[in-house]
Scaffold this active site. Structure first.
Site, PDB file in Angstrom:
ATOM      1  N   THR A  60     -32.278  10.790  12.622  1.00  0.00           N
ATOM      2  CA  THR A  60     -32.224  10.613  11.172  1.00  0.00           C
ATOM      3  C   THR A  60     -31.314   9.444  10.799  1.00  0.00           C
ATOM      4  O   THR A  60     -31.609   8.672   9.870  1.00  0.00           O
ATOM      5  CB  THR A  60     -31.741  11.904  10.490  1.00  0.00           C
ATOM      6  OG1 THR A  60     -32.707  12.937  10.711  1.00  0.00           O
ATOM      7  CG2 THR A  60     -31.566  11.708   8.991  1.00  0.00           C
ATOM      8  N   THR A 116     -38.175  11.335   9.438  1.00  0.00           N
ATOM      9  CA  THR A 116     -37.615  10.835  10.699  1.00  0.00           C
ATOM     10  C   THR A 116     -38.463  11.300  11.870  1.00  0.00           C
ATOM     11  O   THR A 116     -38.649  10.583  12.850  1.00  0.00           O
ATOM     12  CB  THR A 116     -36.167  11.342  10.883  1.00  0.00           C
ATOM     13  OG1 THR A 116     -35.339  10.749   9.886  1.00  0.00           O
ATOM     14  CG2 THR A 116     -35.624  10.992  12.258  1.00  0.00           C
ATOM     15  N   SER A 124     -15.508 -12.083  50.851  1.00  0.00           N
ATOM     16  CA  SER A 124     -14.324 -11.294  51.151  1.00  0.00           C
ATOM     17  C   SER A 124     -13.069 -12.023  50.714  1.00  0.00           C
ATOM     18  O   SER A 124     -12.985 -13.250  50.772  1.00  0.00           O
ATOM     19  CB  SER A 124     -14.247 -11.009  52.652  1.00  0.00           C
ATOM     20  OG  SER A 124     -13.032 -10.372  52.997  1.00  0.00           O
TER      21      SER A 124
END
Length: 476
Positions: free
Chosen positions: A101, A141, A318
Site C-alpha cells: 500500500t 493496491t 595477496s
C-alpha cells in the site's frame, strides 16, 4: 523552507513543498527503516507502476469515469516518470508492511502532485486531482501493485536472458578457439578419459543455453495480471468493463502481451508464478556457480594445480604472498549465486505465508527477485567480459597430463581387453611409469597401433571397433 499541511486518517502532517509525495508516503518513510533501499533504487519497477497508472487513467477515461483534464494530467505525469524523472520522489523502503500500500500511495501522491502542477495548481490541492479518487480510481493496491511487479519482472527477465546470451556466446567462442587442445576429463576429481578443451567449454555454453530457455518460459508466467480485481478479486468499485478495458490499455502502454487472469479472486492470492521464477533463478545460479568452480579448478596452480587454463590476471591476490593472483571473477560470481540461492528460500516462505484472499508479503518477494536478477545480470556480464573472453589454454600441459594419466588405459580397453588394461593401470600406478611405455614393453600393441589409438581425434568421440580389432588382439 516552504511547507504544506496534508492530512489522512491519522491526522495532519507538515510536508516540505519540495516533495511531490504526500502524507501517506511521508508516514511510510518514517515507519519503515528496514533495508535502506528505497523504491527509487529500482527504476524499472517505478516505471512499471507509472505504466499501470497510465493504463488505468486511459481506461477510466474511456469508460467516462474520469474527465479529460484529469486523464491528461495523470497521463502526462506518468509519462514523465516513465522517462526517468521524479524517481527520487519514490522514498519508501522496498520492504514494508501493508502488502505494498505504501508503494501504491507513493505513486498515487507523486503522480497527483505532478499532475496538479501541470494543471496550474499547487501541490496538495487534491480537490482538483486526488491521489485516491482519481489516480487510484478503479484500483486497489491489491491489483495495481502485483500488476506493476509483473510488468517489471517481464522486463527484468528479458534483460537477464540478454546477459545470459552474452556469457553463453563467450563460452561458445572460447570453445571454438580450443578445438585442438586435448586434455584429461575427470570424474569425482579422478582421471577419467581424454576429451578436448573445446568439448569442456562447449558444455558450458549448452548448459547456459538450456537455462536461457527456462528463463524465457518463466517470463511467460508474469503475463497474467489481475487488474480489475480491486480488493480481493470481486471487482468491487470497478466498472463491469474495466478489467478488459485496462488490459487493452496496458498492452498499448507497454507494448507487451499482458492478459487478464481468468479468475481474479484466484489471481489476487496466488503467488505461484513468483515461486516458479525464483526456482528458475536458483537453477541458473546453481549451474553457473558449478561452472565457476570448474574455472577455478582448471586454472589452479600455476605450478602445483591443474594449470590447464589461465584466467586473466585482474589484481594482486595477496597482501603477504608476492606474485599471487587469485580467480577473483569466478569467486565473485560464486558469491552472487550463493545469494540468489538463499533469496529463493525467502521468496518461497513469503509466497507460502499468504493467507486467504491476499498475500501481504509481495514487497519482500519483489525486493529479492529484483535483487537476484540485477546481481545475476551484472555477474554474468562481468564473467564474460573480464574473465571468459580472456581465458587462454596451456596445450602442452594438457597433453602431458593426458599422456601421463592412468586414465589413458580406458582408451586402450577395447583393444587389449579389460584384464590387461587393469594390469597396466596397476603397474603404472605403482611404478609411476606411463601407460604408453608399459603397453609397448608388454607387447600388447605395436607402436603404430598404440599411437593411432591415442591420437586426440580418436579418443574424444565414438569409434567403431568391430570384430577386426578384437581379432587382432586374439591373434596377438
Amino acid at each position: 523552507m516552504l511547507t504544506r499541511i496534508e492530512h489522512d486518517l491519522i491526522g495532519d502532517k507538515e510536508i516540505s513543498n519540495e516533495c511531490y509525495y504526500g502524507v501517506q508516503t511521508a508516514r511510510a518513510a518514517e515507519n519503515f527503516h528496514i533495508t535502506g533501499v528505497t523504491l527509487g533504487s529500482f527504476p524499472t519497477f517505478i516505471e512499471s507502476i507509472a505504466k499501470v497508472k497510465k493504463a488505468a487513467a486511459l481506461a477510466n477515461y474511456e469508460l467516462h469515469l474520469l474527465s479529460e483534464a484529469k486523464k491528461n494530467a495523470i497521463v502526462e505525469a506518468c509519462e514523465q516518470i516513465i522517462s526517468g524523472k521524479f524517481h527520487d520522489q519514490f522514498v519508501v523502503d522496498m520492504i514494508q508492511g501493508g502488502a505494498g500500500t505504501s508503494t501504491n500511495m507513493n505513486a498515487n501522491e507523486v503522480i497527483a502532485n505532478i499532475g496538479l502542477e501541470s494543471m496550474g495548481h499547487p501541490k496538495g490541492a487534491y480537490q482538483f486531482l486526488h491521489p485516491n479518487n482519481d489516480v487510484n480510481l478503479s484500483q486497489s493496491t491489491n491489483d495495481a501493485y502485483p500488476t506493476a511487479l509483473r510488468v517489471a519482472l517481464y522486463e527484468k527477465l528479458g534483460e537477464l536472458g540478454d546477459s545470459m546470451r552474452i556469457i553463453k556466446d563467450s563460452f561458445a567462442k572460447k570453445a571454438s578457439e580450443f578445438k585442438d587442445v586435448i586434455k584429461m576429463g575427470r570424474t569425482q576429481l579422478q582421471d577419467a578419459v581424454p576429451m578436448s578443451l573445446e568439448q569442456e567449454f562447449r558444455t558450458y555454453a549448452v548448459m547456459i543455453g538450456e537455462d536461457i530457455q527456462r528463463v524465457s518460459e518463466a517470463r511467460q508466467l508474469v503475463r497474467e495480471i489481475n487488474m480489475g480485481a480491486t480488493a480481493i478479486g470481486t471487482g468491487i468499485n470497478a466498472h463491469p468493463d474495466y478489467a478488459k478495458t485496462v488490459e487493452a490499455k496496458l498492452q498499448e502502454v507497454t507494448g507487451r502481451p499482458f492478459v487478464t487472469a481468468g479468475d481474479l479472486v484466484e489471481a489476487t492470492q496466488d503467488t505461484g508464478a513468483y515461486v516458479q521464477i525464483s526456482g528458475v533463478l536458483k537453477r541458473v545460479a546453481t549451474k553457473m556457480s558449478k561452472i565457476c568452480n570448474d574455472l577455478r579448478l582448471l586454472s589452479s596452480g600455476p605450478r602445483t594445480g591443474f594449470g590447464e587454463i589461465n584466467l586473466p590476471a585482474m589484481q594482486p591476490g595477496s597482501s603477504i604472498m608476492p606474485g599471487k593472483v587469485n580467480p577473483v571473477i569466478p569467486e565473485v560470481v560464486n558469491q552472487v549465486c550463493f545469494q540468489v540461492i538463499g533469496s529463493d528460500i525467502t521468496v518461497t516462505m513469503a509466497c507460502e505465508g499468504g493467507q486467504l484472499q491476499l498475500n501481504v508479503f509481495e514487497p519482500v518477494i519483489a525486493f529479492n527477485l529484483f535483487n537476484s536478477i540485477n546481481m545475476m545480470r551484472n555477474a554474468f556480464e562481468t564473467l564474460a567480459y573480464t574473465c571468459v573472453d580472456g581465458i587462454t589454454a596451456n596445450p602442452e600441459r594438457c597433453k602431458a597430463l593426458v599422456l601421463n594419466s592412468i586414465g589413458l588405459v580406458t582408451a586402450l580397453n577395447p583393444f587389449i581387453g579389460y584384464e590387461n588394461s587393469t594390469k597396466v593401470a596397476k603397474e603404472a600406478l605403482e611404478t609411476h611409469r606411463s601407460v604408453y611405455d608399459i603397453v609397448l614393453e608388454r607387447g600388447l600393441l605395436a607402436k603404430e597401433e598404440l599411437e593411432d589409438i591415442i591420437k586426440p581425434e580418436n579418443m574424444i568421440k565414438p569409434r567403431n571397433f568391430g570384430l577386426s580389432e578384437k581379432d587382432k588382439f586374439e591373434k596377438r
